[in-house]
Design a protein around this motif. Structure first.
Motif, PDB file in Angstrom:
ATOM      1  N   GLY A  41       4.549  10.024  -7.633  1.00 46.33           N
ATOM      2  CA  GLY A  41       5.651  10.224  -8.562  1.00 46.33           C
ATOM      3  C   GLY A  41       7.022   9.901  -7.991  1.00 46.33           C
ATOM      4  O   GLY A  41       8.037  10.273  -8.561  1.00 46.33           O
ATOM      5  N   ARG A  42       7.054   9.216  -6.879  1.00 43.50           N
ATOM      6  CA  ARG A  42       8.323   8.869  -6.240  1.00 43.50           C
ATOM      7  C   ARG A  42       8.618   7.396  -6.521  1.00 43.50           C
ATOM      8  O   ARG A  42       8.456   6.532  -5.672  1.00 43.50           O
ATOM      9  CB  ARG A  42       8.242   9.207  -4.763  1.00 43.50           C
ATOM     10  CG  ARG A  42       8.100  10.731  -4.588  1.00 43.50           C
ATOM     11  CD  ARG A  42       7.682  11.183  -3.244  1.00 43.50           C
ATOM     12  NE  ARG A  42       8.686  10.931  -2.231  1.00 43.50           N
ATOM     13  CZ  ARG A  42       8.498  11.194  -0.946  1.00 43.50           C
ATOM     14  NH1 ARG A  42       7.343  11.715  -0.543  1.00 43.50           N
ATOM     15  NH2 ARG A  42       9.441  10.935  -0.062  1.00 43.50           N
ATOM     16  N   LEU A  43       9.066   7.180  -7.727  1.00 48.75           N
ATOM     17  CA  LEU A  43       9.204   5.831  -8.267  1.00 48.75           C
ATOM     18  C   LEU A  43      10.241   5.000  -7.522  1.00 48.75           C
ATOM     19  O   LEU A  43      10.028   3.807  -7.288  1.00 48.75           O
ATOM     20  CB  LEU A  43       9.548   5.931  -9.755  1.00 48.75           C
ATOM     21  CG  LEU A  43       9.319   4.724 -10.616  1.00 48.75           C
ATOM     22  CD1 LEU A  43       7.914   4.164 -10.444  1.00 48.75           C
ATOM     23  CD2 LEU A  43       9.562   5.079 -12.069  1.00 48.75           C
ATOM     24  N   GLU A  44      11.344   5.601  -7.166  1.00 45.82           N
ATOM     25  CA  GLU A  44      12.397   4.842  -6.482  1.00 45.82           C
ATOM     26  C   GLU A  44      11.888   4.236  -5.172  1.00 45.82           C
ATOM     27  O   GLU A  44      12.091   3.053  -4.904  1.00 45.82           O
ATOM     28  CB  GLU A  44      13.591   5.755  -6.211  1.00 45.82           C
ATOM     29  CG  GLU A  44      14.806   5.039  -5.672  1.00 45.82           C
ATOM     30  CD  GLU A  44      15.983   5.985  -5.488  1.00 45.82           C
ATOM     31  OE1 GLU A  44      16.620   5.912  -4.421  1.00 45.82           O
ATOM     32  OE2 GLU A  44      16.267   6.770  -6.415  1.00 45.82           O
ATOM     33  N   GLN A  45      11.204   5.044  -4.365  1.00 41.49           N
ATOM     34  CA  GLN A  45      10.651   4.539  -3.105  1.00 41.49           C
ATOM     35  C   GLN A  45       9.533   3.535  -3.358  1.00 41.49           C
ATOM     36  O   GLN A  45       9.386   2.556  -2.629  1.00 41.49           O
ATOM     37  CB  GLN A  45      10.128   5.688  -2.226  1.00 41.49           C
ATOM     38  CG  GLN A  45      11.191   6.637  -1.764  1.00 41.49           C
ATOM     39  CD  GLN A  45      11.319   7.864  -2.669  1.00 41.49           C
ATOM     40  OE1 GLN A  45      11.096   7.798  -3.868  1.00 41.49           O
ATOM     41  NE2 GLN A  45      11.691   8.984  -2.079  1.00 41.49           N
ATOM     42  N   ALA A  46       8.740   3.784  -4.399  1.00 42.38           N
ATOM     43  CA  ALA A  46       7.647   2.861  -4.733  1.00 42.38           C
ATOM     44  C   ALA A  46       8.209   1.484  -5.076  1.00 42.38           C
ATOM     45  O   ALA A  46       7.704   0.462  -4.600  1.00 42.38           O
ATOM     46  CB  ALA A  46       6.831   3.413  -5.902  1.00 42.38           C
ATOM     47  N   ILE A  47       9.261   1.458  -5.871  1.00 36.72           N
ATOM     48  CA  ILE A  47       9.871   0.190  -6.256  1.00 36.72           C
ATOM     49  C   ILE A  47      10.476  -0.504  -5.037  1.00 36.72           C
ATOM     50  O   ILE A  47      10.338  -1.726  -4.876  1.00 36.72           O
ATOM     51  CB  ILE A  47      10.915   0.398  -7.371  1.00 36.72           C
ATOM     52  CG1 ILE A  47      10.199   0.765  -8.676  1.00 36.72           C
ATOM     53  CG2 ILE A  47      11.783  -0.842  -7.559  1.00 36.72           C
ATOM     54  CD1 ILE A  47      11.113   1.195  -9.809  1.00 36.72           C
TER      55      ILE A  47
ATOM     56  N   ARG B 178       0.829  -1.209   0.000  1.00 37.30           N
ATOM     57  CA  ARG B 178       0.000   0.000   0.000  1.00 37.30           C
ATOM     58  C   ARG B 178       0.863   1.259   0.000  1.00 37.30           C
ATOM     59  O   ARG B 178       0.538   2.250  -0.668  1.00 37.30           O
ATOM     60  CB  ARG B 178      -0.938  -0.002   1.202  1.00 37.30           C
ATOM     61  CG  ARG B 178      -2.004  -1.072   1.115  1.00 37.30           C
ATOM     62  CD  ARG B 178      -2.865  -1.089   2.340  1.00 37.30           C
ATOM     63  NE  ARG B 178      -3.784  -2.215   2.336  1.00 37.30           N
ATOM     64  CZ  ARG B 178      -4.828  -2.304   3.116  1.00 37.30           C
ATOM     65  NH1 ARG B 178      -5.100  -1.334   3.979  1.00 37.30           N
ATOM     66  NH2 ARG B 178      -5.615  -3.353   3.063  1.00 37.30           N
ATOM     67  N   CYS B 179       1.934   1.220   0.749  1.00 42.60           N
ATOM     68  CA  CYS B 179       2.872   2.344   0.777  1.00 42.60           C
ATOM     69  C   CYS B 179       3.468   2.547  -0.616  1.00 42.60           C
ATOM     70  O   CYS B 179       3.593   3.684  -1.095  1.00 42.60           O
ATOM     71  CB  CYS B 179       3.961   2.075   1.811  1.00 42.60           C
ATOM     72  SG  CYS B 179       5.121   3.421   2.047  1.00 42.60           S
ATOM     73  N   SER B 180       3.814   1.464  -1.274  1.00 36.84           N
ATOM     74  CA  SER B 180       4.371   1.526  -2.627  1.00 36.84           C
ATOM     75  C   SER B 180       3.388   2.177  -3.591  1.00 36.84           C
ATOM     76  O   SER B 180       3.785   3.006  -4.429  1.00 36.84           O
ATOM     77  CB  SER B 180       4.719   0.117  -3.106  1.00 36.84           C
ATOM     78  OG  SER B 180       5.092   0.137  -4.451  1.00 36.84           O
ATOM     79  N   ILE B 181       2.136   1.816  -3.502  1.00 35.08           N
ATOM     80  CA  ILE B 181       1.121   2.406  -4.374  1.00 35.08           C
ATOM     81  C   ILE B 181       1.064   3.915  -4.165  1.00 35.08           C
ATOM     82  O   ILE B 181       1.029   4.690  -5.127  1.00 35.08           O
ATOM     83  CB  ILE B 181      -0.264   1.764  -4.121  1.00 35.08           C
ATOM     84  CG1 ILE B 181      -0.265   0.321  -4.618  1.00 35.08           C
ATOM     85  CG2 ILE B 181      -1.375   2.571  -4.788  1.00 35.08           C
ATOM     86  CD1 ILE B 181      -1.486  -0.484  -4.208  1.00 35.08           C
ATOM     87  N   THR B 182       1.099   4.338  -2.926  1.00 33.04           N
ATOM     88  CA  THR B 182       1.024   5.767  -2.629  1.00 33.04           C
ATOM     89  C   THR B 182       2.273   6.494  -3.109  1.00 33.04           C
ATOM     90  O   THR B 182       2.181   7.591  -3.665  1.00 33.04           O
ATOM     91  CB  THR B 182       0.776   5.989  -1.123  1.00 33.04           C
ATOM     92  OG1 THR B 182      -0.400   5.241  -0.751  1.00 33.04           O
ATOM     93  CG2 THR B 182       0.556   7.451  -0.803  1.00 33.04           C
ATOM     94  N   TYR B 183       3.439   5.894  -2.917  1.00 32.66           N
ATOM     95  CA  TYR B 183       4.656   6.500  -3.458  1.00 32.66           C
ATOM     96  C   TYR B 183       4.564   6.604  -4.983  1.00 32.66           C
ATOM     97  O   TYR B 183       4.938   7.627  -5.570  1.00 32.66           O
ATOM     98  CB  TYR B 183       5.906   5.689  -3.075  1.00 32.66           C
ATOM     99  CG  TYR B 183       6.531   6.095  -1.773  1.00 32.66           C
ATOM    100  CD1 TYR B 183       7.005   7.391  -1.578  1.00 32.66           C
ATOM    101  CD2 TYR B 183       6.680   5.180  -0.739  1.00 32.66           C
ATOM    102  CE1 TYR B 183       7.601   7.763  -0.381  1.00 32.66           C
ATOM    103  CE2 TYR B 183       7.274   5.538   0.464  1.00 32.66           C
ATOM    104  CZ  TYR B 183       7.742   6.846   0.637  1.00 32.66           C
ATOM    105  OH  TYR B 183       8.326   7.211   1.824  1.00 32.66           O
ATOM    106  N   GLY B 184       4.069   5.560  -5.614  1.00 31.63           N
ATOM    107  CA  GLY B 184       3.935   5.571  -7.068  1.00 31.63           C
ATOM    108  C   GLY B 184       3.010   6.676  -7.542  1.00 31.63           C
ATOM    109  O   GLY B 184       3.320   7.397  -8.494  1.00 31.63           O
ATOM    110  N   ARG B 185       1.893   6.850  -6.879  1.00 27.63           N
ATOM    111  CA  ARG B 185       0.941   7.906  -7.247  1.00 27.63           C
ATOM    112  C   ARG B 185       1.496   9.295  -6.976  1.00 27.63           C
ATOM    113  O   ARG B 185       1.029  10.267  -7.555  1.00 27.63           O
ATOM    114  CB  ARG B 185      -0.374   7.708  -6.503  1.00 27.63           C
ATOM    115  CG  ARG B 185      -1.153   6.524  -7.007  1.00 27.63           C
ATOM    116  CD  ARG B 185      -2.461   6.374  -6.290  1.00 27.63           C
ATOM    117  NE  ARG B 185      -3.201   5.240  -6.826  1.00 27.63           N
ATOM    118  CZ  ARG B 185      -4.184   4.645  -6.194  1.00 27.63           C
ATOM    119  NH1 ARG B 185      -4.568   5.074  -5.003  1.00 27.63           N
ATOM    120  NH2 ARG B 185      -4.799   3.620  -6.737  1.00 27.63           N
TER     121      ARG B 185
END
Length: 179
Positions: free
Chosen positions: A51-57, A42-49
């Motif tokens: 625009g923080r791709l590195e943290q999302a990955i 869930r945290c990854s999804i929020t990072y992705g939305r």
């Protein structure tokens, strides 16, 4: 505080479009229970939305490591990795009128990899078609664009790009030397 309370707080802020605060609560939930794959996801999804791709990955990979049997975690990670590949390819060619053939071929390889990771990533197809066109591989460009149009027929912008590619093909054919 219970882990569920952190998640409730995070979603409260998501509903208010305050993603930074939501991320702070997700990170707190992870601190409280670092082995919870769902929270990483869930945290990854929020990072992705955000625009923080590195943290999302990073969080998507952690979710997959913690719970390998969840296909949605794998799909999410593949989607993020495809986004990253498209970003890299775009940086190689975007705005460069003098991109070398080597750069263009490398960008094409990245975009093909992105498509293999996420076959529904329309932007990867469009960029691949544009790169093929820059390489004067116009039939490949048109074929690639036809693929994405078949996946997303409602996208009118794709038809406009197709017309542009067809014009480039005609121009290229007319410019070919005759014997």
């Amino acid at each position: 505080m219970k882990p569920d309370n952190y998640i409730q707080k995070a979603y409260h802020f998501i509903l208010q479009n305050d993603f930074e605060e939501a991320l702070r609560w997700f990170e707190a939930a992870i601190q409280a229970n670092p082995g919870d794959a769902e929270v990483h996801y869930r945290c990854s999804i929020t990072y992705g939305r955000s625009g923080r791709l590195e943290q999302a990955i990073r969080h998507a990979k952690e979710a997959v490591l913690l719970q390998e049997d969840k296909p949605e975690y794998h799909l999410h990670l593949q989607h993020l990795e495809a986004l990253e590949l498209v970003q890299k390819a775009r940086k190689m060619v975007e705005g460069k009128t003098d991109a070398s053939p080597k750069d263009l071929y490398q960008a094409a390889a990245l975009l093909k990899s992105a498509i293999s990771k996420d076959p529904l990533h329309s932007e990867a197809y469009v960029w691949l078609a544009l790169v093929y066109s820059e390489l004067n591989e116009h039939p490949l460009a048109i074929t690639t664009l036809k693929e994405v149009i078949s996946l997303f027929p409602q996208e009118s912008g794709l038809q406009h790009i197709m017309e542009e590619l067809k014009k480039r093909l005609k121009s290229y054919v007319l410019d070919l030397p005759t014997d």
